[in-house]
Design an enzyme around this catalytic site. Structure first.
Site, PDB file in Angstrom:
ATOM      1  N   ASN A  77      20.183   6.603  23.317  1.00 38.23           N
ATOM      2  CA  ASN A  77      20.669   5.325  23.539  1.00 38.23           C
ATOM      3  C   ASN A  77      20.114   4.921  24.937  1.00 38.23           C
ATOM      4  OD1 ASN A  77      22.753   3.085  23.712  1.00 38.23           O
ATOM      5  ND2 ASN A  77      23.034   4.344  25.587  1.00 38.23           N
ATOM      6  N   ILE A 131      23.880  -7.916  22.722  1.00 42.79           N
ATOM      7  CA  ILE A 131      25.190  -7.206  23.130  1.00 42.79           C
ATOM      8  C   ILE A 131      25.674  -7.271  24.536  1.00 42.79           C
ATOM      9  CG2 ILE A 131      26.269  -4.830  22.743  1.00 42.79           C
ATOM     10  CD1 ILE A 131      25.402  -5.762  20.055  1.00 42.79           C
ATOM     11  N   TYR A 152       8.905  -4.223  26.906  1.00 48.39           N
ATOM     12  CA  TYR A 152      10.187  -3.594  26.450  1.00 48.39           C
ATOM     13  C   TYR A 152      10.163  -3.563  24.759  1.00 48.39           C
ATOM     14  CZ  TYR A 152      15.442  -3.798  25.081  1.00 48.39           C
ATOM     15  OH  TYR A 152      16.584  -3.501  24.575  1.00 48.39           O
ATOM     16  N   VAL A 157      16.231  10.647  31.373  1.00 50.17           N
ATOM     17  CA  VAL A 157      15.703  10.948  30.120  1.00 50.17           C
ATOM     18  C   VAL A 157      14.328  11.068  30.293  1.00 50.17           C
ATOM     19  CG1 VAL A 157      15.602   8.691  29.078  1.00 50.17           C
ATOM     20  CG2 VAL A 157      16.376  10.511  27.811  1.00 50.17           C
ATOM     21  N   SER A 198       7.977  -1.000  23.433  1.00 46.68           N
ATOM     22  CA  SER A 198       8.612   0.267  23.565  1.00 46.68           C
ATOM     23  C   SER A 198       9.625   0.469  22.231  1.00 46.68           C
ATOM     24  CB  SER A 198       9.336   0.258  24.773  1.00 46.68           C
ATOM     25  OG  SER A 198      10.717  -0.404  24.814  1.00 46.68           O
ATOM     26  N   LYS A 199      10.406  -0.616  21.939  1.00 42.84           N
ATOM     27  CA  LYS A 199      11.353  -0.594  20.775  1.00 42.84           C
ATOM     28  C   LYS A 199      10.834  -0.605  19.330  1.00 42.84           C
ATOM     29  CE  LYS A 199      15.060  -0.563  23.508  1.00 42.84           C
ATOM     30  NZ  LYS A 199      15.988   0.872  23.482  1.00 42.84           N
TER      31      LYS A 199
END
Ligand code: NAP
Length: 261
Positions: free
Chosen positions: A92, A198, A165, A66, A168-169
């Site tokens: 995702n 998760i 991270y 991606v 980025s989110k």
């Protein structure tokens, strides 16, 4: 009559396993044909693809990174040739930093790698898909596109050992708002889903740490989230159950981020 014949089609990136696969299964069960984007060789994801076919979906596998612009273009061309339409994009695919390093030490190399996969790639994939969805809307006023971004509670909750991270989110969160605003006039709804903990490969290395924290009361609902918890949330959005709520965030975290006194 609709200008587009046949079943609706959803592209889910990183759907070879984990949360992406659960989303793909949910959408296959909703009656979508599925384009799976992932990095692995097709043989490695054969079982995952079969599980989608077992749910009645026609399945196309696109081996595509991606973060690679040419690979994204090839993926969309292949989907166009095979299905001729795209109704849903679920961004995702994502990675955690290879090394969890304190932000006083973390490297620019890791920052750039995480940002390209988690933010830049999905942002420009959305741009290309949005243009195609607009084209479909112009050809068929009944067309109703939907884009779902999988961010994380890390968009809001700082972890100083994986700053890149979190950033980025947080970027994915703003990208959701930007695309929701830009695409509203074309009836394309854009949502963000913010999962908590998760149980997937991504969290395998921190399983024991969080097992302990869950016992100590970290969550209101004291269990790991399952990929299916996210899959069901995406199905709800794609079905149009929250059709009057474009741009919104759905938190799937068992109450982790609910402030308590
Ligand atoms: P996962 O088990 O690591 O699965 C991610 C899939 O995406 C893997 O098949 C992976 O392939 C693929 N992928 C990685 N980089 C890619 C790229 N550049 N292009 C295309 N595919 C790529 O992760 P997951 O837990 O299911 O996470 C899915 C999404 O949910 C991610 O965006 C993640 O940040 C987010 N999320 C996860 C959690 C959690 O607790 N698990 C919480 C919040 C948010 P490889 O195996 O080759 O890496």
């Amino acid at each position: 009559m609709s200008a587009f014949m046949g079943r609706k089609v959803a592209l889910i990136t990183g759907a070879g396993r984990g949360i992406g696969l659960a989303i793909a299964k949910s959408l296959a069960a909703e009656g979508y044909d599925i384009a799976v984007g992932d990095l692995h060789e097709e043989e490695k994801v054969a079982q995952a693809l079969q599980s989608l076919k077992d749910r009645g979906a026609e399945v196309l596998y696109c081996r595509a990174d991606v973060s690679d612009a040419a690979a994204r273009r090839r993926m969309l061309t292949t989907i166009r040739e095979r299905f001729g339409r795209l109704d849903v994009l679920v961004n995702n695919a994502g990675v955690a930093p290879k090394v969890r390093a304190d932000i006083l030490e973390a490297t620019e190399e890791s920052f750039a790698w995480v940002m390209r996969i988690n933010l830049q790639g999905p942002y420009f994939l959305t741009q290309a898909v949005a243009k195609w969805m607009i084209e479909q809307k112009k050809a068929d006023p009944e067309f109703a596109g939907c884009i779902v971004n999988i961010s994380s509670i890390s968009a809001e909750v700082p972890s100083v050992n994986r700053g890149e991270y979190c950033i980025s989110k947080a970027g994915v969160s703003m990208a959701t708002k930007l695309w929701a605003v830009r695409l509203a006039e074309f009836g394309i709804n854009v949502y963000e889903i913010r999962p908590g903990l998760i149980k997937t490969e991504m969290t395998a290395q921190v399983r024991e740490k969080y097992d302990e924290l869950i016992v100590q009361g970290l969550l209101l609902q004291p269990r790991w989230g399952l990929p299916e918890d996210v899959g069901r949330a995406v199905a709800m959005l794609v079905r149009g159950d929250l059709g009057y709520s474009t741009g919104q965030v759905i938190v799937v975290d068992g109450g982790l981020t609910l402030p308590r006194l």
